[in-house]
Design a protein around this motif. Structure first.
Motif, PDB file in Angstrom:
ATOM      1  N   TYR A 123       0.860  -0.983   0.028  1.00 23.45           N
ATOM      2  CA  TYR A 123       0.043   0.103  -0.128  1.00 23.45           C
ATOM      3  C   TYR A 123       0.831   1.223  -0.085  1.00 23.45           C
ATOM      4  N   THR A 140      -6.893   3.467   9.361  1.00 26.24           N
ATOM      5  CA  THR A 140      -8.126   3.437   8.546  1.00 26.24           C
ATOM      6  C   THR A 140      -7.701   3.155   7.315  1.00 26.24           C
ATOM      7  N   VAL A 141      -6.419   3.319   6.714  1.00 28.34           N
ATOM      8  CA  VAL A 141      -6.096   2.900   5.428  1.00 28.34           C
ATOM      9  C   VAL A 141      -5.822   1.329   5.343  1.00 28.34           C
ATOM     10  N   ASN A 143      -7.164  -0.729   7.415  1.00 30.80           N
ATOM     11  CA  ASN A 143      -8.572  -1.537   7.464  1.00 30.80           C
ATOM     12  C   ASN A 143      -9.200  -1.767   6.220  1.00 30.80           C
ATOM     13  N   GLN A 144      -8.763  -1.238   5.000  1.00 33.17           N
ATOM     14  CA  GLN A 144      -9.248  -1.323   3.766  1.00 33.17           C
ATOM     15  C   GLN A 144      -8.766  -2.460   2.980  1.00 33.17           C
ATOM     16  N   THR A 145      -9.741  -3.433   2.636  1.00 34.81           N
ATOM     17  CA  THR A 145      -9.393  -4.732   2.031  1.00 34.81           C
ATOM     18  C   THR A 145      -8.562  -4.583   0.671  1.00 34.81           C
ATOM     19  N   TYR A 146      -7.575  -5.120   0.441  1.00 36.88           N
ATOM     20  CA  TYR A 146      -6.834  -4.984  -0.871  1.00 36.88           C
ATOM     21  C   TYR A 146      -7.675  -5.345  -2.054  1.00 36.88           C
ATOM     22  N   LYS A 150      -6.817  -0.857  -7.243  1.00 35.61           N
ATOM     23  CA  LYS A 150      -7.794  -0.242  -6.295  1.00 35.61           C
ATOM     24  C   LYS A 150      -7.248   1.131  -5.731  1.00 35.61           C
ATOM     25  N   ILE A 152      -7.428   4.590  -2.766  1.00 30.74           N
ATOM     26  CA  ILE A 152      -8.432   4.766  -1.618  1.00 30.74           C
ATOM     27  C   ILE A 152      -8.018   6.335  -1.130  1.00 30.74           C
ATOM     28  N   LYS A 214     -11.979   4.397  -3.982  1.00 36.39           N
ATOM     29  CA  LYS A 214     -12.888   4.409  -2.863  1.00 36.39           C
ATOM     30  C   LYS A 214     -12.794   5.793  -1.956  1.00 36.39           C
ATOM     31  N   LEU A 216     -13.109   7.635   1.126  1.00 34.39           N
ATOM     32  CA  LEU A 216     -13.357   7.495   2.701  1.00 34.39           C
ATOM     33  C   LEU A 216     -13.847   8.426   3.134  1.00 34.39           C
TER      34      LEU A 216
END
Length: 256
Positions: A123, A140-141, A143-146, A150, A152, A214, A216
């Motif tokens: 990431y 927060t970053v 916690n985001q699913t790969y 993608k 965010i 996405k 956030l």
């Protein structure tokens, strides 16, 4: 770090534009701002499970101020890596980027291989050298699913005037430079695959055109205004309502 991914917070100092150097006085002032604001916001993170990747031109390897900054970070056991291959993302202030970006990636990415290790994903979060992240931004970053291709990020944050102490909402109409791109590590560390994976997109506003973006929720970034910004000013159209009530509590979330 988690076994399946590495989180790099990426900051560039020199190498953007032509000639990519604004002078020693500029650099010394920017390092001071970085230490007092950007760095403090990262030290203040609830999740310190990241490596701060800082890029420079090759010439800065001999710069005393850069050496002293490295010593300062090392003495504090801060997780960082300096690379000296130039700016490893698209430079929107140059015209010959298709060739030059490939060359810079070739010079830079090999230095990151020891950090990437056996991680499956990488990431990469962008943070300018004079801006800040909320204390929960890294968590927060992560916690985001790969997801392949993608990205965010947040489109709303704050703006802080270092010179006057004023704070306000920052409401963008595009993707600001506080985004994270998710890479398979085998693509991230290979210069040609890396180049093709990112498009390459030419500016942070274009992230939405090359990736599944996405947006956030919340306000997890803060733009700092200090009188020497290249594009940002206190009277920018993105600036929203000035904040007076609860200002200190908000600033404390950014480590100041």
């Amino acid at each position: 770090m988690k076994n399946n991914f590495v989180h790099l917070v990426f900051t560039s100092f020199t190498g953007r534009g032509i000639p990519g150097w604004k002078g020693q006085a500029w650099l010394d002032r920017r390092i001071k701002i970085f230490k007092e604001y950007t760095l403090q916001s990262l030290i203040n993170q609830t999740n310190r499970n990241f490596v701060h990747w800082v890029s420079w031109r090759a010439q800065e390897k001999r710069n005393t101020s850069v050496k002293k900054l490295g010593e300062y970070l090392t003495a504090r056991n801060y997780p960082f890596v300096f690379t000296f291959g130039g700016l490893p993302i698209w430079d929107d202030r140059k015209s010959n980027e298709r060739i030059e970006l490939r060359e810079r990636l070739q010079k830079t990415l090999l230095d990151l291989i020891p950090i990437l290790g056996e991680a499956k994903y990488c990431y990469q979060s962008i943070l300018d050298s004079d801006d800040m992240l909320d204390k929960n931004a890294v968590q927060t970053v992560q916690n985001q699913t790969y997801g392949r291709k993608k990205a965010i990020g947040w489109t709303k944050g704050y703006v802080y005037n270092i010179e006057t102490g004023q704070l306000a909402h920052w409401n963008t109409s595009t993707v600001p430079p506080f985004y994270t791109i998710m890479f398979p590590t085998d693509i991230f560390k290979d210069p040609e695959k890396h180049y093709n994976y990112i498009g390459p997109f030419r500016s942070h506003e274009c992230v939405v055109h090359y990736f599944k973006f996405k947006n956030l929720s919340g306000r997890k970034f803060c733009v700092n205004v200090h009188g020497k910004n290249y594009t940002t000013a206190w009277d920018h159209p993105f600036r929203g309502k000035e904040i007076t009530k609860n200002k200190n509590n908000i600033l404390s979330r950014f480590g100041i």
